[in-house]
Design a protein around this motif. Structure first.
Motif, PDB file in Angstrom:
ATOM      1  N   PHE A   1       0.837  -1.199   0.000  1.00 48.16           N
ATOM      2  CA  PHE A   1       0.000   0.000   0.000  1.00 48.16           C
ATOM      3  C   PHE A   1       0.873   1.250   0.000  1.00 48.16           C
ATOM      4  CE2 PHE A   1      -1.499  -3.494   2.575  1.00 48.16           C
ATOM      5  CZ  PHE A   1      -2.761  -3.760   2.082  1.00 48.16           C
ATOM      6  N   ARG A   2       0.306   2.348  -0.480  1.00 47.68           N
ATOM      7  CA  ARG A   2       1.029   3.611  -0.469  1.00 47.68           C
ATOM      8  C   ARG A   2       0.040   4.757  -0.320  1.00 47.68           C
ATOM      9  NH1 ARG A   2       4.199   5.419  -4.932  1.00 47.68           N
ATOM     10  NH2 ARG A   2       3.484   7.438  -4.178  1.00 47.68           N
TER      11      ARG A   2
ATOM     12  N   VAL B   1      -1.649   8.356  -1.306  1.00 48.74           N
ATOM     13  CA  VAL B   1      -1.942   9.013  -2.577  1.00 48.74           C
ATOM     14  C   VAL B   1      -2.007  10.519  -2.423  1.00 48.74           C
ATOM     15  CG1 VAL B   1      -3.147   7.021  -3.533  1.00 48.74           C
ATOM     16  CG2 VAL B   1      -4.431   8.711  -2.217  1.00 48.74           C
TER      17      VAL B   1
ATOM     18  N   THR C   1      -3.584   4.835   3.337  1.00 49.27           N
ATOM     19  CA  THR C   1      -2.947   4.296   2.141  1.00 49.27           C
ATOM     20  C   THR C   1      -3.957   3.596   1.245  1.00 49.27           C
ATOM     21  OG1 THR C   1      -2.348   2.347   3.464  1.00 49.27           O
ATOM     22  CG2 THR C   1      -0.659   4.034   3.160  1.00 49.27           C
ATOM     23  N   THR C   2      -3.513   3.271   0.038  1.00 47.45           N
ATOM     24  CA  THR C   2      -4.323   2.593  -0.960  1.00 47.45           C
ATOM     25  C   THR C   2      -3.539   1.405  -1.497  1.00 47.45           C
ATOM     26  OG1 THR C   2      -5.411   4.661  -1.602  1.00 47.45           O
ATOM     27  CG2 THR C   2      -5.502   2.840  -3.180  1.00 47.45           C
TER      28      THR C   2
ATOM     29  N   THR D   1      -1.842  -1.264  -3.912  1.00 45.36           N
ATOM     30  CA  THR D   1      -1.186  -1.121  -5.206  1.00 45.36           C
ATOM     31  C   THR D   1      -0.577  -2.460  -5.598  1.00 45.36           C
ATOM     32  OG1 THR D   1       0.425   0.214  -6.441  1.00 45.36           O
ATOM     33  CG2 THR D   1       1.013  -0.394  -4.186  1.00 45.36           C
ATOM     34  N   ASP D   2      -0.163  -2.579  -6.857  1.00 44.02           N
ATOM     35  CA  ASP D   2       0.388  -3.853  -7.330  1.00 44.02           C
ATOM     36  C   ASP D   2       1.774  -4.122  -6.751  1.00 44.02           C
ATOM     37  OD1 ASP D   2      -1.867  -4.350  -8.896  1.00 44.02           O
ATOM     38  OD2 ASP D   2      -1.019  -3.340 -10.655  1.00 44.02           O
TER      39      ASP D   2
ATOM     40  N   LEU E   1       5.434  -1.969  -4.742  1.00 44.48           N
ATOM     41  CA  LEU E   1       6.058  -0.777  -4.177  1.00 44.48           C
ATOM     42  C   LEU E   1       7.467  -0.644  -4.732  1.00 44.48           C
ATOM     43  CD1 LEU E   1       5.096  -1.075  -0.385  1.00 44.48           C
ATOM     44  CD2 LEU E   1       4.049   0.432  -2.092  1.00 44.48           C
TER      45      LEU E   1
ATOM     46  N   ASP F   1       5.811   8.608  -1.704  1.00 43.75           N
ATOM     47  CA  ASP F   1       4.949   8.377  -0.550  1.00 43.75           C
ATOM     48  C   ASP F   1       5.075   9.522   0.459  1.00 43.75           C
ATOM     49  OD1 ASP F   1       3.276   6.079   0.844  1.00 43.75           O
ATOM     50  OD2 ASP F   1       4.608   6.896   2.380  1.00 43.75           O
TER      51      ASP F   1
ATOM     52  N   GLU G   1      -5.027  -0.221   5.235  1.00 42.01           N
ATOM     53  CA  GLU G   1      -5.133   1.100   4.623  1.00 42.01           C
ATOM     54  C   GLU G   1      -5.642   2.154   5.595  1.00 42.01           C
ATOM     55  OE1 GLU G   1      -6.828  -1.712   1.368  1.00 42.01           O
ATOM     56  OE2 GLU G   1      -6.335  -1.819   3.504  1.00 42.01           O
TER      57      GLU G   1
ATOM     58  N   ASN H   1       1.959   0.173   4.945  1.00 43.40           N
ATOM     59  CA  ASN H   1       2.575   0.031   3.623  1.00 43.40           C
ATOM     60  C   ASN H   1       2.726  -1.422   3.199  1.00 43.40           C
ATOM     61  OD1 ASN H   1       4.587   2.694   4.715  1.00 43.40           O
ATOM     62  ND2 ASN H   1       3.134   2.904   3.027  1.00 43.40           N
TER      63      ASN H   1
END
Length: 205
Positions: A28-29, A31, A38-39, A41-42, A44, A54, A105, A110
């Motif tokens: 997660f990272r 935005v 966080t959101t 993601t595929d 990092l 980030d 999240e 992360n």
């Protein structure tokens, strides 16, 4: 003097270094620079500054309430680039708080790991070695705070007091913070090995 030093050394119980293994369940990272949440993601992209772009990235950061020994806003080394959470501990916190789930999240995670017992109690200096080559050095545990509790409350409308309940129920379960020692890419599904260093308790004599 030599005998006295030897006596003191013998008082320490040393736990040898060891390894344990787990799995990356999610990455997660942030935005927005204004929001710690966080959101998913595929993958990092890790650099020596942390996660590229980030909110918590950077070689340095400004001191805050966690560092009362410095004037607030003092520039210091950023040892809190990455937030690492345990899937098992998130589930336990949710049970203690009597909510259906606790998503990484919501509290700015992360990386979520599984399979590593008592992740939050992993000691400083531990190296998290990821299958893809990234290494994160653990600085220490992440203290649960009311700000994260407020995000949990926002995600669970209708429940009063979750903001204050989180710091109580998540004590020593809120995961770890660390910094990038070797950069690269981390993705969900890859293996991770914890290299726990030799340990001892340093007590006042």
């Amino acid at each position: 003097m030599t005998d006295q030093l030897q006596l003191l050394a013998n008082d320490f119980r040393i736990t040898p270094a060891f390894r344990t293994s787990g799995k990356v369940e999610g990455v997660f990272r942030t935005v927005s620079a204004e929001d710690f949440r966080t959101t998913a993601t595929d993958a990092l992209e890790m650099t020596f500054e942390g996660i590229s772009g980030d909110r918590h990235g950077g070689y340095t950061r400004r001191s805050g309430g966690r560092e009362p020994w410095y004037p607030r806003g003092t520039e210091m080394c950023n040892e809190r680039q990455i937030s690492i959470l345990s899937a098992e501990e998130l589930s336990l916190i949710a049970t203690r708080m009597e909510i259906a789930e606790l998503k990484a999240e919501w509290i700015g995670g992360n990386i979520t790991l599984s399979g590593i017992p008592n992740l939050t109690m992993v000691p400083p200096r531990t190296r998290l070695v990821f299958e893809g080559g990234v290494v994160i050095r653990v600085d220490g545990d992440n203290k649960p705070c009311r700000f994260a509790g407020e995000a949990i409350a926002e995600a669970n409308p209708g429940r009063e007091g979750l903001d204050l309940l989180f710091p109580q129920k998540a004590k020593r379960l809120r995961g770890l913070v660390g910094y990038v020692e070797i950069p690269g890419k981390i993705a969900a599904g890859e293996a991770v090995t914890t290299h726990v260093p030799e340990q001892w308790i340093y007590e006042r004599i």
